[in-house]
Scaffold this motif. Sequence first.
Motif, PDB file in Angstrom:
ATOM      1  N   LEU A 114       0.810  -1.223   0.000  1.00  0.00           N
ATOM      2  CA  LEU A 114       0.000   0.000   0.000  1.00  0.00           C
ATOM      3  C   LEU A 114       0.841   1.270   0.000  1.00  0.00           C
ATOM      4  CD1 LEU A 114      -2.745  -1.229   2.483  1.00  0.00           C
ATOM      5  CD2 LEU A 114      -2.938  -1.035   0.001  1.00  0.00           C
ATOM      6  N   ASP A 115       2.003   1.242   0.662  1.00  0.00           N
ATOM      7  CA  ASP A 115       2.820   2.464   0.686  1.00  0.00           C
ATOM      8  C   ASP A 115       3.274   2.830  -0.720  1.00  0.00           C
ATOM      9  OD1 ASP A 115       4.380   0.181   0.677  1.00  0.00           O
ATOM     10  OD2 ASP A 115       5.862   0.912   2.111  1.00  0.00           O
ATOM     11  N   LYS A 116       3.733   1.807  -1.461  1.00  0.00           N
ATOM     12  CA  LYS A 116       4.205   2.080  -2.832  1.00  0.00           C
ATOM     13  C   LYS A 116       3.035   2.482  -3.726  1.00  0.00           C
ATOM     14  CE  LYS A 116       8.244  -0.878  -2.816  1.00  0.00           C
ATOM     15  NZ  LYS A 116       8.292  -2.214  -2.248  1.00  0.00           N
ATOM     16  N   ALA A 159       0.224   3.843  -2.854  1.00  0.00           N
ATOM     17  CA  ALA A 159      -0.281   5.178  -2.501  1.00  0.00           C
ATOM     18  C   ALA A 159       0.604   6.259  -3.121  1.00  0.00           C
ATOM     19  CB  ALA A 159      -0.331   5.331  -0.985  1.00  0.00           C
ATOM     20  N   ALA A 160       1.923   6.048  -3.098  1.00  0.00           N
ATOM     21  CA  ALA A 160       2.832   7.057  -3.659  1.00  0.00           C
ATOM     22  C   ALA A 160       2.581   7.199  -5.165  1.00  0.00           C
ATOM     23  CB  ALA A 160       4.275   6.661  -3.380  1.00  0.00           C
ATOM     24  N   LYS A 220      -0.856   8.902  -5.791  1.00  0.00           N
ATOM     25  CA  LYS A 220      -0.746  10.351  -5.490  1.00  0.00           C
ATOM     26  C   LYS A 220      -0.076  11.087  -6.642  1.00  0.00           C
ATOM     27  CE  LYS A 220      -2.457  11.418  -1.920  1.00  0.00           C
ATOM     28  NZ  LYS A 220      -2.906  10.653  -0.862  1.00  0.00           N
ATOM     29  N   ARG A 227       2.816  -3.805  10.029  1.00  0.00           N
ATOM     30  CA  ARG A 227       3.742  -3.599   8.900  1.00  0.00           C
ATOM     31  C   ARG A 227       3.070  -3.957   7.567  1.00  0.00           C
ATOM     32  NH1 ARG A 227       4.621  -8.469  11.093  1.00  0.00           N
ATOM     33  NH2 ARG A 227       4.996 -10.246   9.719  1.00  0.00           N
ATOM     34  N   THR A 237       0.146  -3.243   6.604  1.00  0.00           N
ATOM     35  CA  THR A 237      -0.730  -2.174   6.092  1.00  0.00           C
ATOM     36  C   THR A 237       0.019  -0.834   6.008  1.00  0.00           C
ATOM     37  OG1 THR A 237      -1.543  -1.719   8.303  1.00  0.00           O
ATOM     38  CG2 THR A 237      -2.847  -3.250   6.982  1.00  0.00           C
ATOM     39  N   ARG A 238       1.348  -0.895   6.023  1.00  0.00           N
ATOM     40  CA  ARG A 238       2.115   0.354   5.976  1.00  0.00           C
ATOM     41  C   ARG A 238       1.652   1.219   4.803  1.00  0.00           C
ATOM     42  NH1 ARG A 238       7.250  -1.490   5.159  1.00  0.00           N
ATOM     43  NH2 ARG A 238       7.251  -2.363   7.247  1.00  0.00           N
ATOM     44  N   GLY A 239       1.371   2.475   5.084  1.00  0.00           N
ATOM     45  CA  GLY A 239       0.954   3.395   4.021  1.00  0.00           C
ATOM     46  C   GLY A 239      -0.558   3.436   3.834  1.00  0.00           C
ATOM     47  N   GLU A 255      -2.855   4.649   5.540  1.00  0.00           N
ATOM     48  CA  GLU A 255      -3.481   5.932   5.902  1.00  0.00           C
ATOM     49  C   GLU A 255      -3.382   6.962   4.777  1.00  0.00           C
ATOM     50  OE1 GLU A 255      -0.725   4.674   7.070  1.00  0.00           O
ATOM     51  OE2 GLU A 255       0.834   6.178   6.797  1.00  0.00           O
ATOM     52  N   LEU A 256      -2.577   6.641   3.748  1.00  0.00           N
ATOM     53  CA  LEU A 256      -2.420   7.580   2.629  1.00  0.00           C
ATOM     54  C   LEU A 256      -3.511   7.426   1.585  1.00  0.00           C
ATOM     55  CD1 LEU A 256       1.437   7.109   2.262  1.00  0.00           C
ATOM     56  CD2 LEU A 256       0.227   8.980   3.426  1.00  0.00           C
TER      57      LEU A 256
END
Length: 465
Positions: free
Chosen positions: A242-244, A246-247, A250, A274, A276-278, A280-281
């Motif tokens: 999810l972090d990647k 989301a970036a 965006k 860990r 679900t990192r990201g 919240e973005l």
Amino acid sequence: MSAADASLERALQIARAYIAGRADRPVWPAASLDSLREAFGGPLPAAPIDAADVIEALARAAEPGLVTTTGPRYFGFVTGGALPATVAAEWLTAVWDQPASLYVISPAAAVVEEIAGAWLLELLGLPPSSSVGFVTGCHMANFTALAAARHEMLRRAEWDVEADGLNGSPSLRVIVGDEVHVSVVGALRMLGFGSRRLERVAADGQGRMRPEALASALEANATPAIVCAQAGNVNSGAFDPLDKIAAIAKRHGAWLHVDGAFGLWAAASPSLARHTRGVELADSWATDAHKWLNVPYDSGIVFVANPAAHRAAMSLSAAYLIRRGEEAREPMDWTPESSRRARGFAVYAAIRSLGRSGVADMIERCCRLARRFAERLAAEPGIAILNDVVLNQVLVRLGPAAPDRGADARTQAMIRAVQEERVCWAGGTRWHDMDAMRISVSNWSTTEEDVDRSAESIVRAARQP
Ligand SMILES: Cc1ncc(COP(=O)(O)O)c(C=O)c1O
């Protein structure tokens, strides 16, 4: 005793006996389809019947056809049990019979949603200013979130979809992972995004969306996009990165939605967060309370980071729908239904009874038990575990972990034998061209002993000639 008292007393006795016996009942019922039709059947009742007698007859007819889904050895689909406080809260919800639509119809139902919603945002690590809606399940949570996405993406293109519909609207792309859950597709279908028009990007061997495939899809075309990612694959339990994602979303101005029917609950555990990192973005999230929060059916929750988009997509007004003004939250502004059951009471009861540490313990325990299942089963020659057991899901196959008709047939026979033995229940699925048994450990009351007994039953089924 009044008729109302007598029927409640009878229901209480039946409920107590059911709950006391649920760990020992065969998990799958013995009744046939015909016998259930006969038990419930008969002519249309011609005249009133005493309420306690109705309850007695209803329970007698239903009992032989009940699957012990709240028991500790039910591993089908992704099914939570019902925490004691939530069952009692559901009873009161029925007794109070408050529709959670407007503050004026039930101030208590309106405010309990407000409080439970804020607790959920904190538990799951989502932006505290997000809006929250209480719906039937994750399918409708996906629908509500994606309606907000559709509103906002078209608003940015100066189109009012609620007023003007989709005919002639500016184009939107919808991008999903190849392992998208079918309810996201169903939700998009209801919103006018046909399933054939969805753009699927590649997933890896565990079912995780490949971020580089998403990046190429977005770079190839500048049409505004809604991206649907997933926290918790229904088969493998795997999480999209999810972090990647989301970036990337965006960077391209896309709306990012996360379907986290059960996986989102990993965020409530310090040792699993860990995964679900990201998260919240993202712009919106969908989850279930009737899965891993162990609230009785039905109970799903939607969260949207942009409350104005959420409200614009859902809110209706009519002269008789009296509002309190900005001072109070109106439950129907955040859901597709107008009248509905006051689901907030049971969600509140679940969070209040477990607290932050109890939720984390329950999630972590289920994951530990899933790993125990996988270890027990993998020790049996001939059994293969097809997924990395990162969460509460285990995929079990009898035969090589490769497409093979004979292994498919043996796996199906194993699933049938387990279901017929009735010590536990798990269903089947298809994963990467292979039949597999799907185990989901999602119940608060499951113990190590339940897992060991169930694993023994599965091994017996695997050894049958
Ligand atoms: C990832 C995912 N999304 C959505 C759903 C749909 O949830 P519900 O049946 O509660 O509407 C499920 C159900 O298993 C799921 O696993």
